[in-house]
Design a protein around this motif. Sequence first.
Motif, PDB file in Angstrom:
ATOM      1  N   GLY A  11      -3.897   3.232   5.501  1.00  0.00           N
ATOM      2  CA  GLY A  11      -4.134   3.992   4.191  1.00  0.00           C
ATOM      3  C   GLY A  11      -3.567   3.290   3.109  1.00  0.00           C
ATOM      4  N   SER A  12      -4.178   2.014   2.684  1.00  0.00           N
ATOM      5  CA  SER A  12      -3.906   1.375   1.677  1.00  0.00           C
ATOM      6  C   SER A  12      -4.845   1.848   0.438  1.00  0.00           C
ATOM      7  N   HIS A  13      -4.142   2.151  -0.886  1.00  0.00           N
ATOM      8  CA  HIS A  13      -5.122   2.680  -2.045  1.00  0.00           C
ATOM      9  C   HIS A  13      -5.761   1.432  -2.370  1.00  0.00           C
ATOM     10  N   ARG A  14      -5.422   0.499  -2.570  1.00  0.00           N
ATOM     11  CA  ARG A  14      -6.135  -0.716  -2.981  1.00  0.00           C
ATOM     12  C   ARG A  14      -7.125  -1.338  -2.242  1.00  0.00           C
ATOM     13  N   LEU A  15      -6.826  -1.355  -0.741  1.00  0.00           N
ATOM     14  CA  LEU A  15      -7.870  -1.877  -0.118  1.00  0.00           C
ATOM     15  C   LEU A  15      -7.839  -1.064   1.143  1.00  0.00           C
ATOM     16  N   PRO A  16      -8.274   0.015   1.588  1.00  0.00           N
ATOM     17  CA  PRO A  16      -8.426   0.870   2.400  1.00  0.00           C
ATOM     18  C   PRO A  16      -8.971   0.040   3.911  1.00  0.00           C
ATOM     19  N   ASN A  17      -8.268   0.182   4.811  1.00  0.00           N
ATOM     20  CA  ASN A  17      -8.697  -0.169   6.090  1.00  0.00           C
ATOM     21  C   ASN A  17      -8.385  -1.710   6.177  1.00  0.00           C
ATOM     22  N   LYS A  18      -7.510  -2.273   5.620  1.00  0.00           N
ATOM     23  CA  LYS A  18      -7.413  -3.696   5.257  1.00  0.00           C
ATOM     24  C   LYS A  18      -7.031  -4.323   6.860  1.00  0.00           C
TER      25      LYS A  18
END
Length: 248
Positions: A11-18
């Motif tokens: 759950g990254s805000h800037r890069l979801p699913n990274k």
Amino acid sequence: MIGIIIQARMGSHRLPNKMMKSFYNGKGILECLVDRLKNDLSEIPIVIATTHKKEDDEITLLAERMNIECYRGSEDDVLRRFILCAERYSFTKLIRICADNPFIDISSLKVLINELKIRKVDYASYRLSNSKPVILSHYGFWAEGISLAALKKVQRLTDDKYYHEHVTNFIYMNESEFDLFWMTVPKFIEDSTIRLTVDTLADFQMAKSIYKYFITLKQPTIGDLLSYINKNEDYLIKMKELINLNQK
């Protein structure tokens, strides 16, 4: 016992699913990172520490496929997640690695592990000449070593959500309370304009391109990477731009 705990979530805000986006040869950055650690540090137990959220089921499945342990804990209280993870696997000292850093320097990591083994300290890591801890930098090469006792002390001393989300910040922001050991980042690295931590899509795309070269090297060093990047002006221009946009 010393163990490596990799902090990772989907759950990254800037890069979801990274963590799972195709990074190299169909693998995500987390899988690439674990591959490198297993190959070079086979004697050190590795655990991925993720959250209870449904989206992080993928991380648990990846750990199973790679035959390593995965601990699931609080999404917001990362400090508690690390404490309970360390206790679960009987780690009295731990190496904290952020999965955002696929270019983690193995040589520096081995030095850090050795220093943590021989020194009775609460915390060990690298810092810049201005005393800024590398964990707050954009380089993406280094990890942190922490004792479980120090993490429990932080838990006792503060209820501040910021310090419970950012596992080690309280330690190096309150140095008088802890026994710290610092190693210095080589000047040739500090003087460079290099950013290889992966926070944004632009970071990811550039790191993905560089990794294709990096992974071909038998024992890649930071110097090898710097030499390669310095020959490509486009990388340097983009990194400088991203550093300015994403100051920590």
